[in-house]
Write a protein that holds these residues in place. Structure first.
Motif, PDB file in Angstrom:
ATOM      1  N   THR A 181       0.847  -1.194   0.000  1.00 27.33           N
ATOM      2  CA  THR A 181       0.000   0.000   0.000  1.00 27.33           C
ATOM      3  C   THR A 181       0.882   1.244   0.000  1.00 27.33           C
ATOM      4  O   THR A 181       1.875   1.319   0.731  1.00 27.33           O
ATOM      5  CB  THR A 181      -0.921   0.010   1.223  1.00 27.33           C
ATOM      6  OG1 THR A 181      -1.723  -1.189   1.228  1.00 27.33           O
ATOM      7  CG2 THR A 181      -1.839   1.214   1.210  1.00 27.33           C
ATOM      8  N   GLN A 182       0.521   2.209  -0.811  1.00 28.29           N
ATOM      9  CA  GLN A 182       1.242   3.480  -0.852  1.00 28.29           C
ATOM     10  C   GLN A 182       0.542   4.460   0.086  1.00 28.29           C
ATOM     11  O   GLN A 182      -0.654   4.701  -0.040  1.00 28.29           O
ATOM     12  CB  GLN A 182       1.276   4.040  -2.272  1.00 28.29           C
ATOM     13  CG  GLN A 182       2.036   3.158  -3.251  1.00 28.29           C
ATOM     14  CD  GLN A 182       2.038   3.736  -4.653  1.00 28.29           C
ATOM     15  OE1 GLN A 182       1.328   4.693  -4.948  1.00 28.29           O
ATOM     16  NE2 GLN A 182       2.854   3.163  -5.526  1.00 28.29           N
ATOM     17  N   TRP A 183       1.335   5.051   0.992  1.00 28.51           N
ATOM     18  CA  TRP A 183       0.769   5.925   2.014  1.00 28.51           C
ATOM     19  C   TRP A 183       1.297   7.345   1.878  1.00 28.51           C
ATOM     20  O   TRP A 183       2.465   7.565   1.567  1.00 28.51           O
ATOM     21  CB  TRP A 183       1.133   5.411   3.412  1.00 28.51           C
ATOM     22  CG  TRP A 183       0.557   4.063   3.743  1.00 28.51           C
ATOM     23  CD1 TRP A 183       1.184   2.860   3.595  1.00 28.51           C
ATOM     24  CD2 TRP A 183      -0.733   3.796   4.274  1.00 28.51           C
ATOM     25  NE1 TRP A 183       0.355   1.840   3.985  1.00 28.51           N
ATOM     26  CE2 TRP A 183      -0.840   2.387   4.419  1.00 28.51           C
ATOM     27  CE3 TRP A 183      -1.822   4.593   4.633  1.00 28.51           C
ATOM     28  CZ2 TRP A 183      -1.972   1.787   4.921  1.00 28.51           C
ATOM     29  CZ3 TRP A 183      -2.959   3.979   5.129  1.00 28.51           C
ATOM     30  CH2 TRP A 183      -3.023   2.595   5.268  1.00 28.51           C
ATOM     31  N   THR A 184       0.419   8.305   2.137  1.00 30.06           N
ATOM     32  CA  THR A 184       0.809   9.710   2.213  1.00 30.06           C
ATOM     33  C   THR A 184       0.136  10.329   3.431  1.00 30.06           C
ATOM     34  O   THR A 184      -1.074  10.161   3.633  1.00 30.06           O
ATOM     35  CB  THR A 184       0.393  10.490   0.959  1.00 30.06           C
ATOM     36  OG1 THR A 184       0.983   9.890  -0.197  1.00 30.06           O
ATOM     37  CG2 THR A 184       0.841  11.939   1.044  1.00 30.06           C
ATOM     38  N   ILE A 185       0.932  11.021   4.257  1.00 29.30           N
ATOM     39  CA  ILE A 185       0.397  11.738   5.412  1.00 29.30           C
ATOM     40  C   ILE A 185       0.529  13.228   5.115  1.00 29.30           C
ATOM     41  O   ILE A 185       1.608  13.707   4.766  1.00 29.30           O
ATOM     42  CB  ILE A 185       1.154  11.381   6.699  1.00 29.30           C
ATOM     43  CG1 ILE A 185       1.097   9.873   6.949  1.00 29.30           C
ATOM     44  CG2 ILE A 185       0.572  12.140   7.888  1.00 29.30           C
ATOM     45  CD1 ILE A 185       1.946   9.415   8.119  1.00 29.30           C
ATOM     46  N   GLN A 186      -0.585  13.946   5.240  1.00 30.83           N
ATOM     47  CA  GLN A 186      -0.603  15.369   4.928  1.00 30.83           C
ATOM     48  C   GLN A 186      -1.155  16.170   6.102  1.00 30.83           C
ATOM     49  O   GLN A 186      -1.889  15.641   6.944  1.00 30.83           O
ATOM     50  CB  GLN A 186      -1.477  15.646   3.695  1.00 30.83           C
ATOM     51  CG  GLN A 186      -0.991  15.036   2.410  1.00 30.83           C
ATOM     52  CD  GLN A 186      -1.910  15.349   1.243  1.00 30.83           C
ATOM     53  OE1 GLN A 186      -3.060  15.801   1.444  1.00 30.83           O
ATOM     54  NE2 GLN A 186      -1.438  15.118   0.025  1.00 30.83           N
ATOM     55  N   THR A 187      -0.804  17.449   6.140  1.00 38.61           N
ATOM     56  CA  THR A 187      -1.429  18.366   7.077  1.00 38.61           C
ATOM     57  C   THR A 187      -2.810  18.730   6.542  1.00 38.61           C
ATOM     58  O   THR A 187      -3.121  18.497   5.364  1.00 38.61           O
ATOM     59  CB  THR A 187      -0.592  19.643   7.236  1.00 38.61           C
ATOM     60  OG1 THR A 187      -0.598  20.356   5.986  1.00 38.61           O
ATOM     61  CG2 THR A 187       0.837  19.313   7.629  1.00 38.61           C
TER      62      THR A 187
ATOM     63  N   LYS B  86      -3.212   4.321  -1.161  1.00 32.29           N
ATOM     64  CA  LYS B  86      -3.437   3.949  -2.554  1.00 32.29           C
ATOM     65  C   LYS B  86      -3.124   2.465  -2.732  1.00 32.29           C
ATOM     66  O   LYS B  86      -2.030   2.015  -2.380  1.00 32.29           O
ATOM     67  CB  LYS B  86      -2.567   4.780  -3.485  1.00 32.29           C
ATOM     68  CG  LYS B  86      -2.864   6.267  -3.458  1.00 32.29           C
ATOM     69  CD  LYS B  86      -1.947   7.034  -4.414  1.00 32.29           C
ATOM     70  CE  LYS B  86      -2.221   8.531  -4.357  1.00 32.29           C
ATOM     71  NZ  LYS B  86      -1.311   9.294  -5.257  1.00 32.29           N
ATOM     72  N   SER B  87      -4.113   1.726  -3.286  1.00 23.06           N
ATOM     73  CA  SER B  87      -3.923   0.290  -3.495  1.00 23.06           C
ATOM     74  C   SER B  87      -4.859  -0.190  -4.597  1.00 23.06           C
ATOM     75  O   SER B  87      -6.032   0.224  -4.647  1.00 23.06           O
ATOM     76  CB  SER B  87      -4.204  -0.482  -2.195  1.00 23.06           C
ATOM     77  OG  SER B  87      -4.051  -1.867  -2.382  1.00 23.06           O
TER      78      SER B  87
ATOM     79  N   ARG C 137      -7.014   2.255  -6.463  1.00 21.75           N
ATOM     80  CA  ARG C 137      -8.030   3.004  -5.728  1.00 21.75           C
ATOM     81  C   ARG C 137      -7.376   3.837  -4.628  1.00 21.75           C
ATOM     82  O   ARG C 137      -6.282   3.533  -4.156  1.00 21.75           O
ATOM     83  CB  ARG C 137      -9.059   2.048  -5.124  1.00 21.75           C
ATOM     84  CG  ARG C 137      -9.761   1.180  -6.171  1.00 21.75           C
ATOM     85  CD  ARG C 137     -10.621   0.114  -5.511  1.00 21.75           C
ATOM     86  NE  ARG C 137     -11.729   0.700  -4.751  1.00 21.75           N
ATOM     87  CZ  ARG C 137     -12.526  -0.021  -3.945  1.00 21.75           C
ATOM     88  NH1 ARG C 137     -12.309  -1.330  -3.791  1.00 21.75           N
ATOM     89  NH2 ARG C 137     -13.511   0.572  -3.296  1.00 21.75           N
ATOM     90  N   VAL C 138      -8.073   4.910  -4.228  1.00 19.43           N
ATOM     91  CA  VAL C 138      -7.540   5.840  -3.231  1.00 19.43           C
ATOM     92  C   VAL C 138      -8.532   5.958  -2.074  1.00 19.43           C
ATOM     93  O   VAL C 138      -9.743   6.114  -2.286  1.00 19.43           O
ATOM     94  CB  VAL C 138      -7.293   7.233  -3.848  1.00 19.43           C
ATOM     95  CG1 VAL C 138      -6.775   8.196  -2.790  1.00 19.43           C
ATOM     96  CG2 VAL C 138      -6.312   7.135  -5.011  1.00 19.43           C
ATOM     97  N   PHE C 139      -7.999   5.890  -0.857  1.00 19.33           N
ATOM     98  CA  PHE C 139      -8.822   5.986   0.341  1.00 19.33           C
ATOM     99  C   PHE C 139      -8.161   6.992   1.280  1.00 19.33           C
ATOM    100  O   PHE C 139      -6.936   7.111   1.319  1.00 19.33           O
ATOM    101  CB  PHE C 139      -8.937   4.619   1.032  1.00 19.33           C
ATOM    102  CG  PHE C 139      -9.349   3.516   0.113  1.00 19.33           C
ATOM    103  CD1 PHE C 139     -10.686   3.212  -0.090  1.00 19.33           C
ATOM    104  CD2 PHE C 139      -8.390   2.789  -0.591  1.00 19.33           C
ATOM    105  CE1 PHE C 139     -11.062   2.200  -0.954  1.00 19.33           C
ATOM    106  CE2 PHE C 139      -8.760   1.767  -1.459  1.00 19.33           C
ATOM    107  CZ  PHE C 139     -10.091   1.477  -1.643  1.00 19.33           C
ATOM    108  N   GLN C 140      -8.945   7.719   2.054  1.00 17.90           N
ATOM    109  CA  GLN C 140      -8.356   8.667   2.976  1.00 17.90           C
ATOM    110  C   GLN C 140      -9.181   8.791   4.245  1.00 17.90           C
ATOM    111  O   GLN C 140     -10.376   8.457   4.279  1.00 17.90           O
ATOM    112  CB  GLN C 140      -8.180  10.030   2.329  1.00 17.90           C
ATOM    113  CG  GLN C 140      -9.432  10.844   2.105  1.00 17.90           C
ATOM    114  CD  GLN C 140      -9.105  12.208   1.512  1.00 17.90           C
ATOM    115  OE1 GLN C 140      -8.400  12.307   0.512  1.00 17.90           O
ATOM    116  NE2 GLN C 140      -9.620  13.260   2.138  1.00 17.90           N
ATOM    117  N   ARG C 141      -8.481   9.289   5.291  1.00 15.32           N
ATOM    118  CA  ARG C 141      -9.128   9.436   6.594  1.00 15.32           C
ATOM    119  C   ARG C 141      -8.452  10.568   7.342  1.00 15.32           C
ATOM    120  O   ARG C 141      -7.224  10.699   7.318  1.00 15.32           O
ATOM    121  CB  ARG C 141      -9.019   8.134   7.384  1.00 15.32           C
ATOM    122  CG  ARG C 141      -9.547   8.208   8.806  1.00 15.32           C
ATOM    123  CD  ARG C 141      -9.335   6.902   9.546  1.00 15.32           C
ATOM    124  NE  ARG C 141      -9.598   7.046  10.966  1.00 15.32           N
ATOM    125  CZ  ARG C 141      -9.413   6.077  11.869  1.00 15.32           C
ATOM    126  NH1 ARG C 141      -8.955   4.881  11.463  1.00 15.32           N
ATOM    127  NH2 ARG C 141      -9.669   6.292  13.143  1.00 15.32           N
TER     128      ARG C 141
END
Length: 323
Positions: A264-270, A298-299, A302-306
């Motif tokens: 899984t590709q992860w991105t952490i944002q402000t 991202k997997s 598809r893209v998921f966020q929380r």
């Protein structure tokens, strides 16, 4: 930086009888000690020749006469302060001069010795004495007809030591989780120069006296503490930085409590959309400053966020469910 208080108290020190200066930094503490207990057995890695100390600019001409064939011995010693004791270990000496037939200044001799003796041709030289990251560079003139055992050149480094202690939520930081960089004070163009990077807490770093800026990082993200410290000649400054942080493990699943999906590709944002960290894996764990974040996974195209909120000292698992 906001200074809370400062105080001066006497400190018994063999041979020097210096005072100990203590002050509180936000968010850490720094205090200066006499050199009696830190000049020997220092743990800092000394930079190899050519690293960590400046050398004369290539092509710089000596202002004095060319070296003759006559030679003389020159002995050298170094002190932290003008009235301090001689430094007995950890010194590196570099002598720059004009090689035969060359007009450029180049390194002609190096020694790691407390009291080195150099046999040099009569003429002018540039000498660098380095003690960890502390150093001094100046010119000397070798003249004929000196004492048989050589003339003495004394170098005063005007240097001290810095030891940084790192705390996380009031306790000692776990081993190998904190590193810090040391920067110079701001120059006339409001810029700082990097003095040392990736330094580890609790090691003594030798520095020229002056004001320095510490940037301490806990983990691999944005749990960062910045603080100014003052290093005094002949003293050890001890600074304490306290980190506030949370630990989050990321997990993408098909259903609540399910197995984490690999790759899984992860991105952490402000909340403003600034990127804090990118990573790839089933269960990446990151240390973050307390605050609000958006986690994006991202997997399989598809893209998921929380959106999440992290508190100081919190250890949590952030689960995103594929819907």
């Amino acid at each position: 930086m906001r200074e809370h208080r400062s105080r001066v108290r006497p400190l018994t020190a063999a041979a020097l009888g210096l005072l100990s200066l203590a002050w509180v930094l936000s968010p850490g503490v720094a205090r200066a000690q006499s050199p009696a207990d830190w000049l020997t057995g220092l743990q800092e890695h000394v930079a190899p020749p050519g690293q960590g100390t400046p050398s004369p600019q290539p092509g710089r001409e000596s202002s004095g006469p060319e070296q003759s064939e006559e030679t003389a011995y020159v002995r050298m010693v170094a002190r932290l302060t003008a009235d301090g004791e001689e430094i007995e270990e950890g010194l590196t000496w570099r002598v720059y001069g004009h090689a035969a037939g060359e007009g450029k200044t180049s390194l002609i001799a190096t020694k790691q010795d407390a009291r080195p003796s150099f046999k040099l041709k009569v003429g002018d030289y540039i000498v660098n004495a380095a003690f960890g990251r502390a150093h001094i560079t100046r010119r000397i003139s070798v003249k004929p007809g000196g004492p048989a055992d050589g003339t003495m050149e004394e170098f005063v480094l005007n240097a001290g030591g810095l030891r940084v202690k790192a705390l996380v939520s009031g306790a000692d930081a776990p081993h190998n989780t904190v590193s810090y960089a040391i920067y110079s004070d701001r120059d006339q163009t409001d810029n700082r120069k990097l003095v040392l990077s990736a330094a580890k807490p609790n090691l003594i770093i030798r520095l020229n006296a002056g004001i320095y800026h510490i940037v301490s990082t806990y983990g691999d993200c944005n749990a960062v503490v910045r603080s100014d410290v003052t290093v005094e000649a002949g003293k050890l400054t001890e600074a304490t930085v306290t980190h506030s942080a949370a630990k989050a493990t990321l997990k993408l699943v098909h259903r609540a409590g399910g197995e984490a999906l690999p790759d899984t590709q992860w991105t952490i944002q402000t909340p403003q959309g600034d990127e804090v960290k990118e990573s790839v894996g089933a269960l990446p764990t990151h240390i973050l400053a307390p605050g609000n974040y958006t986690v994006i996974a991202k997997s399989q195209g598809r893209v998921f966020q929380r959106d999440i909120a992290l508190s100081n000292g919190e250890t949590t698992q952030v689960e995103l469910i594929m819907k």
